[in-house]
Design a protein around this motif. Structure first.
Motif, PDB file in Angstrom:
ATOM      1  N   UNK A   1       4.410  -4.400  -8.573  1.00 50.77           N
ATOM      2  CA  UNK A   1       3.170  -4.425  -9.323  1.00 50.77           C
ATOM      3  C   UNK A   1       3.344  -3.781 -10.690  1.00 50.77           C
ATOM      4  N   UNK A   2       4.113  -2.664 -10.763  1.00 50.18           N
ATOM      5  CA  UNK A   2       4.352  -2.019 -12.054  1.00 50.18           C
ATOM      6  C   UNK A   2       5.172  -2.915 -12.965  1.00 50.18           C
ATOM      7  N   UNK A   3       6.210  -3.572 -12.402  1.00 48.31           N
ATOM      8  CA  UNK A   3       7.015  -4.480 -13.219  1.00 48.31           C
ATOM      9  C   UNK A   3       6.175  -5.669 -13.707  1.00 48.31           C
ATOM     10  N   UNK A   4       5.313  -6.219 -12.838  1.00 51.19           N
ATOM     11  CA  UNK A   4       4.467  -7.333 -13.251  1.00 51.19           C
ATOM     12  C   UNK A   4       3.501  -6.905 -14.355  1.00 51.19           C
ATOM     13  N   UNK A   5       2.990  -5.669 -14.286  1.00 51.14           N
ATOM     14  CA  UNK A   5       2.084  -5.173 -15.316  1.00 51.14           C
ATOM     15  C   UNK A   5       2.797  -5.102 -16.663  1.00 51.14           C
ATOM     16  N   UNK A   6       4.032  -4.528 -16.678  1.00 45.58           N
ATOM     17  CA  UNK A   6       4.778  -4.432 -17.937  1.00 45.58           C
ATOM     18  C   UNK A   6       5.192  -5.820 -18.408  1.00 45.58           C
TER      19      UNK A   6
ATOM     20  N   UNK B   1       0.825  -1.207   0.000  1.00 45.94           N
ATOM     21  CA  UNK B   1       0.000   0.000   0.000  1.00 45.94           C
ATOM     22  C   UNK B   1       0.860   1.257   0.000  1.00 45.94           C
ATOM     23  N   UNK B   2       2.094   1.151   0.471  1.00 44.74           N
ATOM     24  CA  UNK B   2       3.007   2.295   0.500  1.00 44.74           C
ATOM     25  C   UNK B   2       3.695   2.410  -0.854  1.00 44.74           C
ATOM     26  N   UNK B   3       3.198   3.318  -1.697  1.00 43.97           N
ATOM     27  CA  UNK B   3       3.729   3.464  -3.041  1.00 43.97           C
ATOM     28  C   UNK B   3       5.072   4.194  -3.016  1.00 43.97           C
ATOM     29  N   UNK B   4       5.849   3.962  -4.071  1.00 46.33           N
ATOM     30  CA  UNK B   4       7.203   4.515  -4.154  1.00 46.33           C
ATOM     31  C   UNK B   4       7.406   5.132  -5.533  1.00 46.33           C
ATOM     32  N   UNK B   5       8.496   5.873  -5.636  1.00 51.90           N
ATOM     33  CA  UNK B   5       8.902   6.381  -6.939  1.00 51.90           C
ATOM     34  C   UNK B   5       9.557   5.241  -7.713  1.00 51.90           C
ATOM     35  N   UNK B   6       9.086   5.009  -8.902  1.00 52.52           N
ATOM     36  CA  UNK B   6       9.596   3.922  -9.729  1.00 52.52           C
ATOM     37  C   UNK B   6      10.016   4.500 -11.077  1.00 52.52           C
ATOM     38  N   UNK B   7      11.216   4.125 -11.508  1.00 49.56           N
ATOM     39  CA  UNK B   7      11.719   4.535 -12.812  1.00 49.56           C
ATOM     40  C   UNK B   7      11.078   3.641 -13.865  1.00 49.56           C
ATOM     41  N   UNK B   8      10.299   4.253 -14.749  1.00 48.09           N
ATOM     42  CA  UNK B   8       9.591   3.487 -15.763  1.00 48.09           C
ATOM     43  C   UNK B   8      10.563   2.803 -16.706  1.00 48.09           C
ATOM     44  N   UNK B   9      11.638   3.506 -17.096  1.00 48.17           N
ATOM     45  CA  UNK B   9      12.618   2.911 -18.015  1.00 48.17           C
ATOM     46  C   UNK B   9      13.247   1.661 -17.403  1.00 48.17           C
ATOM     47  N   UNK B  10      13.620   1.753 -16.134  1.00 45.93           N
ATOM     48  CA  UNK B  10      14.218   0.585 -15.484  1.00 45.93           C
ATOM     49  C   UNK B  10      13.224  -0.562 -15.401  1.00 45.93           C
ATOM     50  N   UNK B  11      11.984  -0.254 -15.058  1.00 51.84           N
ATOM     51  CA  UNK B  11      10.978  -1.315 -14.946  1.00 51.84           C
ATOM     52  C   UNK B  11      10.761  -2.005 -16.291  1.00 51.84           C
ATOM     53  N   UNK B  12      10.735  -1.225 -17.386  1.00 55.11           N
ATOM     54  CA  UNK B  12      10.538  -1.825 -18.701  1.00 55.11           C
ATOM     55  C   UNK B  12      11.765  -2.630 -19.116  1.00 55.11           C
ATOM     56  N   UNK B  13      12.970  -2.114 -18.799  1.00 54.28           N
ATOM     57  CA  UNK B  13      14.192  -2.840 -19.145  1.00 54.28           C
ATOM     58  C   UNK B  13      14.291  -4.143 -18.359  1.00 54.28           C
ATOM     59  N   UNK B  14      13.902  -4.119 -17.074  1.00 54.85           N
ATOM     60  CA  UNK B  14      13.927  -5.345 -16.273  1.00 54.85           C
ATOM     61  C   UNK B  14      13.006  -6.397 -16.872  1.00 54.85           C
ATOM     62  N   UNK B  15      11.793  -5.993 -17.290  1.00 56.93           N
ATOM     63  CA  UNK B  15      10.869  -6.951 -17.891  1.00 56.93           C
ATOM     64  C   UNK B  15      11.440  -7.535 -19.172  1.00 56.93           C
ATOM     65  N   UNK B  16      12.084  -6.682 -19.981  1.00 52.93           N
ATOM     66  CA  UNK B  16      12.690  -7.177 -21.217  1.00 52.93           C
ATOM     67  C   UNK B  16      13.835  -8.135 -20.927  1.00 52.93           C
ATOM     68  N   UNK B  17      14.666  -7.831 -19.935  1.00 53.17           N
ATOM     69  CA  UNK B  17      15.777  -8.711 -19.602  1.00 53.17           C
ATOM     70  C   UNK B  17      15.288 -10.051 -19.069  1.00 53.17           C
ATOM     71  N   UNK B  18      14.221 -10.053 -18.231  1.00 51.02           N
ATOM     72  CA  UNK B  18      13.697 -11.315 -17.706  1.00 51.02           C
ATOM     73  C   UNK B  18      13.107 -12.191 -18.802  1.00 51.02           C
TER      74      UNK B  18
END
Length: 639
Positions: free
Chosen positions: A530-535, A484-501
């Motif tokens: 949750x953002x990484x799982x969505x991407x 429930x405690x949201x954080x600042x997330x770098x969208x580029x990093x999240x998308x790159x992590x999904x691509x690498x996985x």
């Protein structure tokens, strides 16, 4: 020893009370009885009327004949009396009157003087009595029915005896004394009436026999040509009303009842066809409801459950009959009375024209007594009933615990699919580490290594270990439970992590992943996992849409305080009729033919809505698909 048994018969109803009911039942039982009785009553009434008419007519005819005969007798008597008076033979005149009174059918003979006094009579007791002259005495005489002095009904004939020239010596001049007297003869009227009654009765009996014969012949014809076909129609109608849709009547003639039979057969055929269509539609609707994964029930304004599907029966652990017999408040609160609208949310009271749809949570009680929490979506619908349209409620129920379990299973399934890629990503660094360690070990056993050689070998080990740590970091970020405690997330990093996985999955499927990110590294306020799982879900769906390989584009942009995330592919695309269904729960139609849970895009849309964002899709069959996710830019990044 004797035993007295109290076996008294049950008291029976009085016969006086049973016979009217039996007579009424006999009367109502059949058309033929009504027609027969009506014809007999008509014949009896006609016979009675004929009796009265014949009696009156014949009585009048006999009376007229008797009057005519009496007038002729009176004329003869008048001539005899005039002859006796001319001869002044008073005893002879009296004797003539007495003898006339003794004739059959004559009750009395009287001769009155002009003053109305009886001068001669067949009965001496009436002589010198005043009788009076009738008013308006005609010259030709008259006759009428009346009662004599003894109360007997008689036909009284009255003839005037006028003065003549030979009689002027005794009776005076003609102009001053025109009338010498009046002859009155009373005939017995009883014989007249008896003859009239007998003749009229004979004619009536003959007419009644003729009518009865006509009734019998008419009834037999009516029974053959009307009642029998009506009985056949009635029997076929009863069979049809009992559910025998094959009921038909045999038609042989071409009269009105035959046309009615043809119309009945057409009606029965149309009814059978309509009933077959209704049964087919009912079966279709039931199959359609049973195919829905969510539990569905329809509730009437009287709280009755009108229809349910198999998912609802499985949800509550009931069979269909038990579910339909249960009131809605029984399954909701296990009570026997409707829920008070002020204490519980009831869709029957809450829904109206202004609010036709309602979404809420409620607890339901299963057949085994356990409770479950469901998410309900209720909508108002007008259904036609026996008393007209009524406002009913269609309620869709979804078990929240099942939905959470499916969501978690989806995440675990997708994580499990990463196992091969993660193993490949970790296996190569570990193999490099192993080779470096083995090389250092062999070199150290033969000679003393220089510091530079040790540093080179340890540098390789350290670099490969960093690669393993980075892979596990990405995996941990992806697998962490939403917070429930949201954080600042770098969208580029999240998308790159999904691509690498998914890099190993892309290499295995012949998919090229092309990354094009915004230069300023946009931040959003979200849960990292949750953002990484969505991407990750979006990129993985793109892989599934290209079973023969292709390209996946991962792009990010910043547009007016919002971050645009695009996942595009060159796959088979989405049909226009399915564009509105891909976000529905449990809808799955993968291009690679593999089964899916149908929850991926539904979870994505829920996640985007949670972050106050939006998602759109553009696609056409054979042209791939492009999903655009728009999220608010984090305040820190915007400032």
């Amino acid at each position: 020893m004797s035993v007295i048994s109290d076996c008294r018969p049950a008291p029976s109803r009085p016969l006086a009370g049973r016979w009217p009911q039996r007579l009424r039942a006999w009367w109502v039982a059949g058309l033929r009885r009504k027609i027969m009785l009506a014809m007999l009553a008509a014949a009896a009434l006609a016979s009675l009327l004929l009796l009265l008419v014949f009696f009156a007519m014949y009585r009048g005819q006999l009376a007229q004949e008797r009057m005519t005969a009496s007038m002729q007798v009176n004329l003869l008597l008048e001539a005899a009396l005039e002859n006796a008076m001319l001869k002044r033979d008073v005893p002879g005149l009296q004797q003539i009157v007495v003898r006339l009174g003794q004739l059959p059918g004559i009750l009395g003979v009287r001769i009155l003087n002009p003053a109305g006094v009886i001068r001669f009579a067949s009965e001496p007791r009436f002589v010198d009595n005043f009788m009076g002259l009738p008013e308006g005495l005609p010259a030709a005489g008259q006759a009428h029915f009346t009662a004599d002095d003894d109360g007997r009904e008689v036909l009284r004939a009255i003839n005037p005896v006028f003065n003549q020239t030979p009689c002027t010596g005794c009776h005076g001049q003609l102009d001053s004394h025109p009338l010498n007297g009046v002859l009155v003869v009373d005939y017995d009227a009883r014989t007249l009436r008896a003859q009239a009654r007998a003749s009229a009765l004979g004619l009536t009996i003959g007419a009644a026999l003729v009518m009865l014969l006509s009734c019998v012949v008419g009834y037999r014809a009516l029974r053959r040509y009307v009642i029998a076909p009506v009985d056949v129609l009635a029997a076929a109608a009863e069979r049809l009303s009992d559910g025998d849709l094959d009921a038909r009547v045999a038609v042989r003639d071409a009269d009105e009842l035959a046309r009615l039979g043809h119309a009945f057969n057409r009606m029965a055929a149309n009814l059978a066809a309509t009933y077959g269509e209704l049964r087919g539609q009912q079966q279709y609707l039931r199959s359609l409801l049973d195919s829905l994964p969510d539990a569905v029930r329809v509730i009437s304004p009287e709280y009755r459950v009108l229809a349910v599907n198999l998912a609802y029966c499985r949800l509550l652990g009931l069979d269909r009959e038990a579910a339909l017999a249960q009131k809605c408040y029984r399954s909701k609160h296990a009570v026997d009375e409707p829920c008070p609208p002020t204490l519980a949310l009831c869709p029957l009271h809450a829904l109206n024209d202004a609010q036709p749809v309602l979404k809420y949570e409620q607890r339901l009680r299963r057949a085994d007594g356990s409770e479950l929490v469901v998410e309900s979506v209720a909508s108002r619908i007008l259904l036609a009933g026996p008393e007209g349209e009524q406002a009913c409620v269609v309620e869709s129920l979804r078990d929240l615990s099942t939905l959470v379990r499916y969501s978690q299973e989806q995440r675990l399934s997708e994580i499990g699919m990463l196992a091969a890629g993660i193993a490949h990503e970790i296996h190569n660094p570990l193999a490099s580490v192993r080779l470096a360690v083995q090389s250092l070990s062999r070199a150290a056993s033969g000679r003393e290594l220089a510091v530079g050689e040790w540093q080179d070998g340890l540098g390789i080990v350290d670099g490969e270990i960093d690669r393993c740590i980075e892979v596990t970091r990405r995996l941990l970020l992806l697998c962490r439970h939403p917070d429930e405690n949201l954080q600042y997330v770098d969208v580029n990093h999240a998308m790159h992590d999904a691509a690498m996985l998914l890099n190993y999955d892309a290499l295995a499927g012949g998919v090229e992943q092309i990354e094009d990110y915004a230069e300023e590294s946009p931040l959003v306020y979200a849960d990292p996992g949750e953002l990484r799982m969505m991407i990750f879900n979006m990129v993985q769906n793109a892989h599934h849409a290209m079973p023969e390989g292709g390209r996946v584009y991962l792009r990010s942009r910043v547009e007016e305080e919002r971050v645009l995330i695009e996942i595009a592919d060159t796959g088979i695309g989405i049909a226009p009729e399915n564009l509105q269904r891909i976000f529905q729960p449990f809808y799955s139609q993968r291009a690679d033919g593999m089964p899916g849970t149908g929850l991926g895009l539904s979870i994505v849309r829920s996640t985007v809505a949670r972050y106050q964002g939006s998602i759109e899709v553009d696609s056409a069959p054979g042209s791939g698909a492009c999903f655009r996710i728009c999220l608010p830019l984090a305040p820190a990044a915007g400032g």
